[in-house]
Design a protein around this motif. Structure first.
Motif, PDB file in Angstrom:
ATOM      1  N   LEU A   1       0.781  -1.262  -0.236  1.00 35.41           N
ATOM      2  CA  LEU A   1       0.055   0.026  -0.023  1.00 35.41           C
ATOM      3  C   LEU A   1       0.995   1.218  -0.079  1.00 35.41           C
ATOM      4  N   THR A   2       1.566   1.070   0.759  1.00 32.52           N
ATOM      5  CA  THR A   2       2.886   2.400   0.962  1.00 32.52           C
ATOM      6  C   THR A   2       3.826   2.493  -0.483  1.00 32.52           C
ATOM      7  N   MET A   3       3.865   1.634  -1.016  1.00 31.08           N
ATOM      8  CA  MET A   3       4.671   1.644  -1.942  1.00 31.08           C
ATOM      9  C   MET A   3       3.977   2.259  -3.328  1.00 31.08           C
ATOM     10  N   GLY A   4       2.791   1.771  -3.478  1.00 27.87           N
ATOM     11  CA  GLY A   4       1.556   1.977  -4.508  1.00 27.87           C
ATOM     12  C   GLY A   4       1.564   3.514  -4.388  1.00 27.87           C
ATOM     13  N   MET A   5       1.378   4.103  -3.242  1.00 31.36           N
ATOM     14  CA  MET A   5       1.298   5.395  -2.712  1.00 31.36           C
ATOM     15  C   MET A   5       2.548   6.430  -3.178  1.00 31.36           C
ATOM     16  N   ALA A   6       3.311   5.862  -2.728  1.00 29.88           N
ATOM     17  CA  ALA A   6       4.695   6.659  -2.842  1.00 29.88           C
ATOM     18  C   ALA A   6       5.078   6.781  -4.089  1.00 29.88           C
ATOM     19  N   ILE A   7       5.182   5.436  -5.059  1.00 33.33           N
ATOM     20  CA  ILE A   7       5.649   5.673  -6.313  1.00 33.33           C
ATOM     21  C   ILE A   7       4.773   6.432  -7.409  1.00 33.33           C
ATOM     22  N   ASN A   8       3.608   6.129  -6.939  1.00 30.02           N
ATOM     23  CA  ASN A   8       2.259   6.906  -7.868  1.00 30.02           C
ATOM     24  C   ASN A   8       2.435   8.327  -7.749  1.00 30.02           C
ATOM     25  N   THR A   9       2.653   8.681  -6.363  1.00 29.48           N
ATOM     26  CA  THR A   9       2.700  10.271  -6.223  1.00 29.48           C
ATOM     27  C   THR A   9       4.060  10.764  -6.612  1.00 29.48           C
ATOM     28  N   VAL A  10       5.103  10.210  -6.337  1.00 29.51           N
ATOM     29  CA  VAL A  10       6.348  10.837  -6.924  1.00 29.51           C
ATOM     30  C   VAL A  10       6.324  10.648  -8.427  1.00 29.51           C
ATOM     31  N   SER A  11       5.928   9.833  -9.003  1.00 26.30           N
ATOM     32  CA  SER A  11       5.973   9.739 -10.466  1.00 26.30           C
ATOM     33  C   SER A  11       4.970  10.835 -11.106  1.00 26.30           C
ATOM     34  N   THR A  12       3.899  11.027 -10.488  1.00 25.19           N
ATOM     35  CA  THR A  12       2.849  12.097 -10.755  1.00 25.19           C
ATOM     36  C   THR A  12       3.550  13.403 -10.688  1.00 25.19           C
ATOM     37  N   PHE A  13       4.328  13.592  -9.564  1.00 23.26           N
ATOM     38  CA  PHE A  13       4.864  15.051  -9.342  1.00 23.26           C
ATOM     39  C   PHE A  13       5.984  15.251 -10.564  1.00 23.26           C
ATOM     40  N   LEU A  14       6.753  14.025 -10.781  1.00 17.18           N
ATOM     41  CA  LEU A  14       7.762  14.257 -12.099  1.00 17.18           C
ATOM     42  C   LEU A  14       7.193  14.484 -13.327  1.00 17.18           C
ATOM     43  N   VAL A  15       6.081  14.059 -13.609  1.00 21.34           N
ATOM     44  CA  VAL A  15       5.451  14.006 -14.924  1.00 21.34           C
ATOM     45  C   VAL A  15       4.911  15.521 -14.985  1.00 21.34           C
ATOM     46  N   VAL A  16       3.993  15.858 -13.851  1.00 18.69           N
ATOM     47  CA  VAL A  16       3.511  17.092 -14.005  1.00 18.69           C
ATOM     48  C   VAL A  16       4.440  18.378 -13.939  1.00 18.69           C
ATOM     49  N   ARG A  17       5.551  18.090 -13.443  1.00 24.12           N
ATOM     50  CA  ARG A  17       6.621  19.200 -13.552  1.00 24.12           C
ATOM     51  C   ARG A  17       7.212  19.138 -14.940  1.00 24.12           C
ATOM     52  N   LYS A  18       7.167  17.859 -15.587  1.00 22.50           N
ATOM     53  CA  LYS A  18       7.892  17.845 -16.978  1.00 22.50           C
ATOM     54  C   LYS A  18       7.006  18.570 -17.905  1.00 22.50           C
ATOM     55  N   TYR A  19       5.833  18.395 -17.656  1.00 23.31           N
ATOM     56  CA  TYR A  19       4.715  19.110 -18.573  1.00 23.31           C
ATOM     57  C   TYR A  19       4.778  20.492 -18.383  1.00 23.31           C
ATOM     58  N   LEU A  20       5.053  20.945 -17.220  1.00 20.43           N
ATOM     59  CA  LEU A  20       5.010  22.725 -16.975  1.00 20.43           C
ATOM     60  C   LEU A  20       6.385  23.064 -17.443  1.00 20.43           C
ATOM     61  N   LYS A  21       7.232  22.390 -17.599  1.00 22.35           N
ATOM     62  CA  LYS A  21       8.734  22.848 -17.919  1.00 22.35           C
ATOM     63  C   LYS A  21       8.664  22.924 -19.502  1.00 22.35           C
ATOM     64  N   MET A  22       7.896  22.152 -20.121  1.00 26.62           N
ATOM     65  CA  MET A  22       7.718  22.144 -21.694  1.00 26.62           C
ATOM     66  C   MET A  22       6.999  23.237 -22.344  1.00 26.62           C
ATOM     67  N   ARG A  23       7.610  23.688 -23.406  1.00 30.79           N
ATOM     68  CA  ARG A  23       6.895  24.797 -24.372  1.00 30.79           C
ATOM     69  C   ARG A  23       5.622  24.212 -24.904  1.00 30.79           C
ATOM     70  N   VAL A  24       4.644  24.859 -25.133  1.00 31.77           N
ATOM     71  CA  VAL A  24       3.251  24.621 -25.723  1.00 31.77           C
ATOM     72  C   VAL A  24       3.616  23.657 -27.025  1.00 31.77           C
ATOM     73  N   ASP A  25       4.532  24.316 -27.963  1.00 27.38           N
ATOM     74  CA  ASP A  25       4.803  23.517 -29.009  1.00 27.38           C
ATOM     75  C   ASP A  25       5.047  22.184 -29.092  1.00 27.38           C
ATOM     76  N   ASP A  26       5.846  21.953 -27.837  1.00 34.48           N
ATOM     77  CA  ASP A  26       6.332  20.569 -27.586  1.00 34.48           C
ATOM     78  C   ASP A  26       5.395  19.504 -27.205  1.00 34.48           C
ATOM     79  N   LEU A  27       4.314  20.119 -26.829  1.00 37.57           N
ATOM     80  CA  LEU A  27       3.340  19.258 -26.185  1.00 37.57           C
ATOM     81  C   LEU A  27       2.749  18.578 -27.318  1.00 37.57           C
ATOM     82  N   TYR A  28       2.784  18.933 -28.650  1.00 40.43           N
ATOM     83  CA  TYR A  28       2.106  18.490 -29.717  1.00 40.43           C
ATOM     84  C   TYR A  28       2.715  17.113 -30.221  1.00 40.43           C
TER      85      TYR A  28
END
Length: 292
Positions: free
Chosen positions: A265-292
């Motif tokens: 349970l802890t691993m599921g929550m921890a890895i999911n949360t950390v991965s989500t944090f990293l992915v969201v930060r990645k999209y926020l750092k990208m330019r709009v044109d790079d999202l296509y």
């Protein structure tokens, strides 16, 4: 004031159940391996505690002293509870007759055996150094001639357990790495449909923390669901196997089992949360044109 938007209300609305089930399968595979190692260790401990140690008593020992030594041995910390047993030389001769036949008693020789006490040590003490210390301590006791055990067997058990333990630990770390990578990729794919929503919220002035918060909450919930699903399947599988292998009931450790489920349970929550944090930060750092 900007109203925080729940990612579940976006137009794309990806099916997150695919992500939850995928993560649950990864956690199940990891938990199955860990559960196998856990029960293997319990079986090894059970086998280690079946190795007999033999205390040879002095030939002129009296019954009162034998009972006293037996009582003392049975109360020692390293002795497996209830394993100490007194065997007289007459009983020993009868056991020899059962093993070697009646010819053993037809030699018309005095009984060469001694009164002995057999016992088993707890698994934690089933180590060459510990057994040598136990033997030294017991020999100093009046009424005890010597202590015997299969030293070669004990050394083989210790060496094999060490080798298998190192290999199992290496495989476990490999499983952890693969599990983390698979879960991260699953989360990344699940968030791919929301990449424009994430960027649009930033463009209208939302802070990164504000944008990340609903995604992180959902990630924790999904991780909890995945861990719970994996734990439930593991529990059902274990109960099914236990019904077919009755010997598992004698060595089961529910405390360790529930600790494993809590870890999933802890691993599921921890890895999911950390991965989500990293992915969201990645999209926020990208330019709009790079999202296509």
């Amino acid at each position: 004031m900007l109203e925080q938007q729940d990612p579940r209300r976006s137009g794309s609305r990806p099916n997150y159940w695919h992500s939850i089930i995928s993560v649950a399968l990864v956690l199940f595979a990891l938990g199955f391996f860990a559960l196998t190692l856990f029960n293997a260790q319990l079986i090894v401990n059970e086998l280690k505690e079946k190795v007999n140690l033999i205390i040879e008593l002095q030939g002129e020992d009296t019954d009162n002293m034998s009972r006293q030594i037996l009582q003392e041995v049975d109360q020692m910390d390293f002795v497996r509870e209830g394993s100490a047993e007194f065997i007289s030389k007459e009983q020993g001769a009868e056991l020899m007759r059962e093993d070697f036949g009646d010819d053993f008693l037809k030699l018309d020789l005095p009984n060469p055996l001694y009164d002995v006490i057999t016992f088993n040590v707890k698994a934690a003490y089933m180590h060459p150094d510990s057994l040598k210390g136990i033997r030294t301590a017991l020999i100093e006791r009046e009424g005890i001639t010597d202590v015997y055990y299969q030293e070669s067997l004990v050394n083989d058990i210790a060496d094999n357990i060490k080798t298998i333990g190192i290999a199992a630990l290496a495989i476990l770390f490999l499983f952890l790495g693969v599990a983390g990578l698979l879960i991260h990729n699953t989360v990344r794919l699940a968030l791919y449909a929301n990449r424009f929503l994430i960027k649009n919220m930033e463009l209208v002035g939302a802070t990164w923390e504000f944008i990340s918060r609903p995604f992180l909450r959902r990630a924790m919930l999904h991780g909890l669901l995945s861990g719970g699903l994996a734990s439930g399947i593991l529990l059902l599988l274990y109960l099914y196997v236990q019904a077919d292998v009755p010997g598992l009931r004698d060595i089961q450790d529910w405390t360790g089992m529930f600790m494993l489920f809590g870890l999933l349970l802890t691993m599921g929550m921890a890895i999911n949360t950390v991965s989500t944090f990293l992915v969201v930060r990645k999209y926020l750092k990208m330019r709009v044109d790079d999202l296509y």
